[in-house]
Design a protein around this motif. Structure first.
Motif, PDB file in Angstrom:
ATOM      1  N   TYR A  32      -3.394  10.430   2.622  1.00  0.00           N
ATOM      2  CA  TYR A  32      -3.818   9.414   3.606  1.00  0.00           C
ATOM      3  C   TYR A  32      -3.197   9.837   4.840  1.00  0.00           C
ATOM      4  O   TYR A  32      -1.838  10.090   5.017  1.00  0.00           O
ATOM      5  N   LEU A  54       3.804   5.353  -1.202  1.00  0.00           N
ATOM      6  CA  LEU A  54       2.681   6.320  -1.799  1.00  0.00           C
ATOM      7  C   LEU A  54       2.844   7.618  -2.516  1.00  0.00           C
ATOM      8  O   LEU A  54       2.106   7.732  -3.522  1.00  0.00           O
ATOM      9  N   ARG A  57       3.188   7.330  -5.732  1.00  0.00           N
ATOM     10  CA  ARG A  57       1.885   6.825  -6.648  1.00  0.00           C
ATOM     11  C   ARG A  57       1.249   8.160  -6.693  1.00  0.00           C
ATOM     12  O   ARG A  57      -0.333   7.888  -6.690  1.00  0.00           O
ATOM     13  N   ILE A  59       0.002   9.659  -3.839  1.00  0.00           N
ATOM     14  CA  ILE A  59      -0.810   9.857  -2.715  1.00  0.00           C
ATOM     15  C   ILE A  59       0.068  10.610  -1.423  1.00  0.00           C
ATOM     16  O   ILE A  59       0.901  10.120  -1.105  1.00  0.00           O
ATOM     17  N   THR A  61       0.867  11.677   2.429  1.00  0.00           N
ATOM     18  CA  THR A  61       0.799  10.931   3.669  1.00  0.00           C
ATOM     19  C   THR A  61       0.879  11.869   4.675  1.00  0.00           C
ATOM     20  O   THR A  61       1.701  12.567   4.660  1.00  0.00           O
ATOM     21  N   ALA A 214       1.280  -0.623  -1.441  1.00  0.00           N
ATOM     22  CA  ALA A 214       1.167   0.819  -2.012  1.00  0.00           C
ATOM     23  C   ALA A 214       0.267   0.879  -3.341  1.00  0.00           C
ATOM     24  O   ALA A 214      -0.487   1.573  -3.586  1.00  0.00           O
ATOM     25  N   ALA A 218      -3.310   2.503  -3.757  1.00  0.00           N
ATOM     26  CA  ALA A 218      -3.403   3.622  -4.799  1.00  0.00           C
ATOM     27  C   ALA A 218      -4.624   3.137  -5.827  1.00  0.00           C
ATOM     28  O   ALA A 218      -5.430   3.778  -6.247  1.00  0.00           O
TER      29      ALA A 218
END
Length: 227
Positions: A32, A54, A57, A59, A61, A214, A218
């Motif tokens: 992201y 994030l 999870r 992800i 950033t 978040a 996700a």
């Protein structure tokens, strides 16, 4: 700055550089590109906490400074300048994480500049946009004109909006999102203001709100990646 954050320097097309931070889990499922708002930069506590949540999870950033914030001024950049910074950040994320699906957007101003960039010319490799409090109008001046360009965005969009947001009255948000069709998803955060603060009497904490944000991001990203 979170424990995993890698400091970066982004070169801008018109010259100059801005700072950035890349948070990456061991096996990222997505990245992201997370732009900050008009009032606080990429190291604001909210930005860092959501980035950290994030990463937990799966992800990654990439946070970055807009030029005005890097220079320490209070006046936000003109749209063309801000959009160029978004593009530079997306390019850097694509270079750093080849093969990882990219998403763009951000908090308030950052999300709006990302969607304007996408509406003007598609951001390479970006699979969707995430708005963490889309600033639909100035406080006390309800309007939907800031959302007009979203009709030109041909990507999935996730709107995370608080019910007490003074920059996005909920009845107007609910009027804007449905006409965008199946590509737009609205997640309503009960009791949250534009900064995603909640009142003590709500029985929830700001930390719980960040976890909700978040989780919503996700889940949306996973749903888009499902066959």
């Amino acid at each position: 700055m979170t424990a995993r954050a890698l400091p970066l320097t982004l070169s801008l097309p018109a010259g100059g550089t801005v700072s950035a931070l890349l948070d990456t889990p061991s096996a990222p499922q997505a990245c992201y590109v997370f732009a900050h708002g008009a009032g606080a930069g990429m190291q604001h506590a909210f930005m860092g906490l959501l980035a950290h949540a994030l990463v937990g999870r799966g992800i990654a950033t990439l946070r970055f400074q807009f030029p005005f914030m890097e220079a320490g001024t209070r006046r936000p950049d003109p749209p063309a300048v801000a959009q160029a910074a978004v593009r530079a950040a997306v390019d850097e994320a694509a270079r750093r994480l080849p093969g990882v699906p990219l998403f763009a957007g951000g908090k308030s101003f950052g999300g709006r500049m990302s969607s304007q960039a996408q509406a003007t010319q598609a951001l390479p490799r970006v699979a969707g946009l995430v708005f963490v409090g889309f600033p639909l109008h100035p406080a006390g001046k309800p309007s939907t004109s800031r959302a007009d360009h979203l009709a030109e965005v041909r990507l999935p969009m996730l709107f995370l909006q608080g019910t007490r947001d003074a920059l996005a009255e909920m009845d107007l948000v609910r009027a804007v999102v449905p006409p965008l069709g199946e590509r737009a998803t609205l997640h309503v955060v009960e009791g949250a203001d534009h900064a995603f603060h909640v009142l003590a009497r709500s029985g929830r904490s700001d930390g719980e709100v960040i976890e909700e944000l978040a989780d919503a991001i996700a889940a949306w990203v996973r749903a888009l990646q499902s066959p």
